[in-house]
Scaffold this motif. Sequence first.
Motif, mmCIF file in Angstrom:
data_model
loop_
_atom_site.group_PDB
_atom_site.id
_atom_site.type_symbol
_atom_site.label_atom_id
_atom_site.label_comp_id
_atom_site.label_asym_id
_atom_site.label_seq_id
_atom_site.Cartn_x
_atom_site.Cartn_y
_atom_site.Cartn_z
ATOM 1 N N PHE A 49 0.835 -1.202 0.000
ATOM 2 C CA PHE A 49 0.000 0.000 0.000
ATOM 3 C C PHE A 49 0.873 1.256 0.000
ATOM 4 O O PHE A 49 0.611 2.225 -0.710
ATOM 5 N N GLY A 50 1.948 1.234 0.784
ATOM 6 C CA GLY A 50 2.865 2.360 0.867
ATOM 7 C C GLY A 50 3.585 2.630 -0.440
ATOM 8 O O GLY A 50 3.869 3.790 -0.767
ATOM 9 N N LEU A 51 3.895 1.561 -1.207
ATOM 10 C CA LEU A 51 4.581 1.745 -2.491
ATOM 11 C C LEU A 51 3.767 2.650 -3.420
ATOM 12 O O LEU A 51 4.293 3.564 -4.053
ATOM 13 N N PHE A 52 2.467 2.358 -3.500
ATOM 14 C CA PHE A 52 1.615 3.133 -4.397
ATOM 15 C C PHE A 52 1.407 4.562 -3.880
ATOM 16 O O PHE A 52 1.395 5.517 -4.657
ATOM 17 N N LEU A 53 1.236 4.684 -2.576
ATOM 18 C CA LEU A 53 1.010 6.028 -2.035
ATOM 19 C C LEU A 53 2.249 6.907 -2.133
ATOM 20 O O LEU A 53 2.158 8.106 -2.421
ATOM 21 N N VAL A 54 3.434 6.311 -1.873
ATOM 22 C CA VAL A 54 4.675 7.097 -1.976
ATOM 23 C C VAL A 54 4.881 7.579 -3.403
ATOM 24 O O VAL A 54 5.267 8.741 -3.647
ATOM 25 N N ARG A 55 4.584 6.696 -4.373
ATOM 26 C CA ARG A 55 4.697 7.097 -5.776
ATOM 27 C C ARG A 55 3.750 8.257 -6.076
ATOM 28 O O ARG A 55 4.119 9.223 -6.761
ATOM 29 N N ALA A 56 2.530 8.184 -5.572
ATOM 30 C CA ALA A 56 1.553 9.246 -5.805
ATOM 31 C C ALA A 56 1.992 10.554 -5.138
ATOM 32 O O ALA A 56 1.852 11.641 -5.709
ATOM 33 N N VAL A 57 2.534 10.418 -3.921
ATOM 34 C CA VAL A 57 2.988 11.617 -3.206
ATOM 35 C C VAL A 57 4.145 12.272 -3.941
ATOM 36 O O VAL A 57 4.203 13.505 -4.063
ATOM 37 N N ALA A 96 -2.455 11.448 -3.130
ATOM 38 C CA ALA A 96 -2.566 10.266 -2.278
ATOM 39 C C ALA A 96 -4.015 9.823 -2.136
ATOM 40 O O ALA A 96 -4.332 8.622 -2.174
ATOM 41 N N LEU A 97 -4.911 10.785 -2.000
ATOM 42 C CA LEU A 97 -6.328 10.437 -1.895
ATOM 43 C C LEU A 97 -6.850 9.842 -3.204
ATOM 44 O O LEU A 97 -7.652 8.890 -3.193
#
Length: 423
Positions: A343-351, A401-402
């Motif tokens: 989950f963090g991989l995708f959110l960090v990329r988005a951030v 992120a959202l």
Amino acid sequence: MSVWRLVFREIRYRKLSFGLAVLSVLAAVACLVAVLTLLRLHDRRSEELVAARAAEARATGRKLEDDYRKIMLHLSFNIEIFPKGQNRDFFAANYAALTMPEEYADRLGQSRVVTVNHLQPSLRQRVTWEERKRTILLEGARSEVPVAGQKAKKPLLQLIGPGGMLVGYELHASMGLKRGEKVSLLGKSFTVQGLLPATGDEKDVTVRVNLAEAQELLEKPGRINGIFALECNCAAPDRLGDVRKEIERILPGTQVIEKTTQALTRAEARNRAAAEARAAIERQKQARAELRGERERFAALLVPLVVLVCTVGVGLLAFANARERAGEVGILRALGVGSLRIFGLFLVRAVLAGLLGALLGYGAGLGAGLLWGEEPAGAAAAAFEAPLLLWVVLAAPVLCALASWVPALLAARQDPAVVLREG
């Protein structure tokens, strides 16, 4: 392998997808920053234009005021106060026969009258200059009465010392009088102190002496029959009515007339110019406000639309990225990587996409706002706004992120066995 390393490898491998996400954020941020910059520069430019117009109006007003004062120095008084019922026909037998106390002039000066200044008491009477066999207008004048609450002003009439006289044009021209010459008037010796220029009215046959000496010659001690004054340059709708009300309240039994002169015309022009300057400033304010309103309405439609489209675009790109990386996610899960880490991989990329897009978008929006706005070249430093930069740098990653939250959650909850079997 750390999350950051996985994220940077994925970005290098899928440059197009990441670049499109950054571009989406850049477009949204640039649109917002450009509009806010444009409105801010518009407000500042409006203030500058209004201030410049106000300064121009003040400068014009000062010039008109100086011109008005100069003209009044030449054209003298334009208000006359005299007893009610006074006959002002110079050729009438009872010309200026009514008098009033000289104390009236001092009372008017001490009353803090605000509609007039330059108070000059006067005693005038038509007499025969026996020594010269001429009918003249004998006028006595004294120094101007100071008006309480007003600064001392330069006298409008030439002061006459004891034993001196000023002689009207027709009299001194026909008699050949010279400055400094000794003459006798009604049995009293005077020195010609000055020669008055031609005016084309009764002033040409006027002999002006000190008020006290005129009262003595006419046997009217302590009496005057006129107070001359200069009307203030008021922009009141009923200027003369205001003057009359104020003076007649202070000096009962008197009346006031206004002499139409070039000075009054100039004063009215000055008032009109001042009113026009104020109206021009208001028109400019209104025009600038209308232009700002149009831009605000345009921004109110454009910015939400662009932000919505870009947010949806980031979300769709996140869904596509999650589908493309399904096999990679399955392998990572099979190797023991937990759902939270995925989950963090995708959110960090988005951030990261949001952060980079925000920085680039702020620069692009600032440039667009300057280009579209009304600021001169080199105004970027003045247009830069640190709080806005901080706001977009924080808000854009959160929004990304959202937008990526649901795709990241779906990817993190995938069963590795199913993913690998289908792969």
